[in-house]
Design an enzyme around this catalytic site. Structure first.
Site, PDB file in Angstrom:
ATOM      1  N   GLY A  10      49.673  50.661  32.912  1.00 41.64           N
ATOM      2  CA  GLY A  10      50.213  49.465  33.582  1.00 41.64           C
ATOM      3  C   GLY A  10      51.729  49.520  33.706  1.00 41.64           C
ATOM      4  N   ILE A  12      54.380  47.691  32.323  1.00 40.66           N
ATOM      5  CA  ILE A  12      55.202  47.771  31.112  1.00 40.66           C
ATOM      6  C   ILE A  12      54.681  48.876  30.200  1.00 40.66           C
ATOM      7  CG2 ILE A  12      56.086  46.475  29.127  1.00 40.66           C
ATOM      8  CD1 ILE A  12      55.608  43.921  30.909  1.00 40.66           C
ATOM      9  N   ASP A  31      42.928  52.909  29.145  1.00 37.13           N
ATOM     10  CA  ASP A  31      43.179  51.995  30.261  1.00 37.13           C
ATOM     11  C   ASP A  31      41.958  52.027  31.187  1.00 37.13           C
ATOM     12  OD1 ASP A  31      46.221  51.012  31.756  1.00 37.13           O
ATOM     13  OD2 ASP A  31      44.254  50.700  32.678  1.00 37.13           O
ATOM     14  N   ASN A  32      41.480  50.846  31.612  1.00 35.91           N
ATOM     15  CA  ASN A  32      40.302  50.822  32.511  1.00 35.91           C
ATOM     16  C   ASN A  32      40.714  50.813  33.985  1.00 35.91           C
ATOM     17  OD1 ASN A  32      41.242  48.286  33.026  1.00 35.91           O
ATOM     18  ND2 ASN A  32      39.464  47.184  32.192  1.00 35.91           N
ATOM     19  N   SER A  34      41.984  48.653  35.795  1.00 39.10           N
ATOM     20  CA  SER A  34      41.676  47.432  36.577  1.00 39.10           C
ATOM     21  C   SER A  34      42.922  46.912  37.295  1.00 39.10           C
ATOM     22  CB  SER A  34      41.141  46.337  35.642  1.00 39.10           C
ATOM     23  OG  SER A  34      42.145  45.961  34.711  1.00 39.10           O
ATOM     24  N   ASN A  35      44.099  47.268  36.800  1.00 38.59           N
ATOM     25  CA  ASN A  35      45.316  46.812  37.489  1.00 38.59           C
ATOM     26  C   ASN A  35      46.371  47.920  37.467  1.00 38.59           C
ATOM     27  OD1 ASN A  35      47.005  45.070  38.877  1.00 38.59           O
ATOM     28  ND2 ASN A  35      47.878  44.208  37.004  1.00 38.59           N
ATOM     29  N   SER A 124      54.051  36.609  25.578  1.00 37.75           N
ATOM     30  CA  SER A 124      54.798  36.146  26.750  1.00 37.75           C
ATOM     31  C   SER A 124      55.546  34.857  26.455  1.00 37.75           C
ATOM     32  CB  SER A 124      53.808  35.904  27.899  1.00 37.75           C
ATOM     33  OG  SER A 124      54.415  35.157  28.930  1.00 37.75           O
ATOM     34  N   TYR A 148      45.865  31.729  31.214  1.00 32.77           N
ATOM     35  CA  TYR A 148      46.513  33.010  30.851  1.00 32.77           C
ATOM     36  C   TYR A 148      47.404  32.798  29.633  1.00 32.77           C
ATOM     37  CZ  TYR A 148      50.307  36.276  30.564  1.00 32.77           C
ATOM     38  OH  TYR A 148      51.260  37.134  30.069  1.00 32.77           O
ATOM     39  N   LYS A 152      47.275  34.086  25.407  1.00 30.66           N
ATOM     40  CA  LYS A 152      48.370  34.692  24.622  1.00 30.66           C
ATOM     41  C   LYS A 152      48.595  33.885  23.343  1.00 30.66           C
ATOM     42  CE  LYS A 152      49.560  38.133  27.298  1.00 30.66           C
ATOM     43  NZ  LYS A 152      49.325  39.534  26.888  1.00 30.66           N
ATOM     44  N   GLY A 293      53.360  23.701  38.079  1.00 25.99           N
ATOM     45  CA  GLY A 293      53.399  24.393  36.787  1.00 25.99           C
ATOM     46  C   GLY A 293      54.722  25.068  36.511  1.00 25.99           C
ATOM     47  N   ASP A 294      55.553  25.250  37.549  1.00 27.49           N
ATOM     48  CA  ASP A 294      56.852  25.896  37.312  1.00 27.49           C
ATOM     49  C   ASP A 294      57.779  24.979  36.511  1.00 27.49           C
ATOM     50  OD1 ASP A 294      56.361  28.255  38.502  1.00 27.49           O
ATOM     51  OD2 ASP A 294      57.504  27.896  40.323  1.00 27.49           O
TER      52      ASP A 294
END
Ligand code: WQD
Length: 332
Positions: A10, A12, A31-32, A34-35, A124, A148, A152, A293-294
């Site tokens: 990924g 990072i 790692d799969n 997926s992204n 995060s 999300y 975390k 949400g920001d």
């Protein structure tokens, strides 16, 4: 020392694998994809001129994890693997809770059964919710506003309980602010496949002509120019912070939390203007409604990471904008 890096292909993760290899750690990636893309492995090898071991698969797969720990003498783990799109998590909470929690619990179970109890966790700044004051310190109240972020926060609580149950664990929880930029080689970087949620990948797609116009979500915030202010940190600085975190857990036990940010806030318009200036490229934008949400402003007090990890971000916002664009034009 041999480090297992989950999600090591990924954005990072791959930058951290480079720093690990350049600091003479051995690296094993699971790692799969997926992204991420498998081609990143060869780019990491090319940049570092070092080898690494890669297992394609999912961190929720207990049999695969047991096989890796049986075959590799793992000394510590850096756990990046997880879904991270805030908007998607609101639409698909079960996908996020299952994947992010299951992968972490499975990983910790297999680590414990192999007596590997040194872990760096990719958390995060989103766990701080809407901070009442700034800059944000590690002991600020924690709250989340989307699934999300809640995964975390839940994982942080799981790791705290794990350490309480077994004081042999040594855990560093790294709370990232806004990572952007790319390795100076231009060979690896952030390249989301779909319409980006985050600011820098969106700016890049506008600058390269892939998207027509950047929507700036609101200019009526109580900030220097009305647009949102964030603590952008170069992904290479962030990756170097992981090396310091691994060093910090090598000879101790305990659990600790670190803000990995620069301590400086930049507005959306400052980022857009800096990007245009350093890269001599126009970025079309228009002001639209705020994004739900920001928060207006969010930036770190990263003095604790300096004190305990002897780590401080060094790269400038110009470096971040230049390196991000270099990667994009080299990989169009
Ligand atoms: C930055 C600023 C937007 C896009 C999120 C996650 C956080 C972390 C980083 C994973 C804000 C503005 C953005 C756009 C815009 N991810 N913006 N137009 O929201 O600070 O943090 O990503 O850990 O958990 O919450 O980052 O890049 O989305 O937004 O105006 O098209 O850019 O309003 O002010 P954010 P972001």
């Amino acid at each position: 020392m041999k480090i297992l890096v989950t999600g090591g292909c990924g954005y990072i993760g791959s930058h951290t694998c480079i720093e690990l290899l350049e600091n003479n750690y051995q690296v094993v990636i699971i790692d799969n994809l997926s992204n991420s893309k498998k081609g990143v492995i060869d780019k990491i090898k090319k940049i570092t001129n070092k080898d690494l071991t890669y297992y394609e698969g999912d961190v929720c797969d207990k049999d695969l994890l047991n096989k890796i720990f049986d075959q590799e003498k793992i000394d510590a783990v850096i756990h990046f693997a997880g879904y991270k799109a805030v908007g998607e998590s609101v639409k698909l909470p079960l996908k996020y809770y299952h994947n992010n929690l299951c992968s972490t619990i499975t990983l910790c179970e297999v680590m414990a059964s192999h007596n590997v109890k040194k872990l760096v966790f990719s958390s995060s700044a989103t766990v701080y919710g809407s901070p009442k004051t700034l800059p944000i310190k590690e002991d600020f109240p924690l709250s989340t506003t989307n699934p999300y972020g809640t995964t975390k926060l839940m994982i942080e609580k799981i790791l705290k309980d794990l350490y309480t149950s077994d004081n042999e664990w040594s855990i560093a929880v790294l709370r990232y602010f806004n990572p952007i930029g790319a390795h100076s080689s231009g060979l690896i970087g952030e390249n989301p496949n779909d319409i980006p949620n985050n600011l820098m990948p969106y700016i890049i797609k506008v600058a390269t002509g892939e998207l027509e116009c950047l929507n700036i979500f609101g200019n009526d915030y109580d900030t220097k120019d009305g647009t949102g202010v964030r603590d952008y940190i170069h992904v290479v600085d962030l990756s170097k912070g992981h090396i310091k975190a691994i060093e910090s857990i090598t000879n101790t036990t305990g659990i600790d939390y670190y803000n990995l940010g620069t301590g400086k806030g930049y507005s959306v318009l400052e980022i857009v203007n800096t990007f245009s200036k350093v890269n001599n490229v126009k970025v079309n934008y228009k002001i639209v409604e705020r994004r739900p949400g920001d928060v207006a402003t969010c930036y770190a007090d990263s003095s604790y990471a300096l004190k305990k990890l002897h780590w401080k971000a060094e790269k400038s916002i110009e470096d971040m904008c230049r390196d991000a664009y270099l990667y994009a034009i080299k990989n169009k």
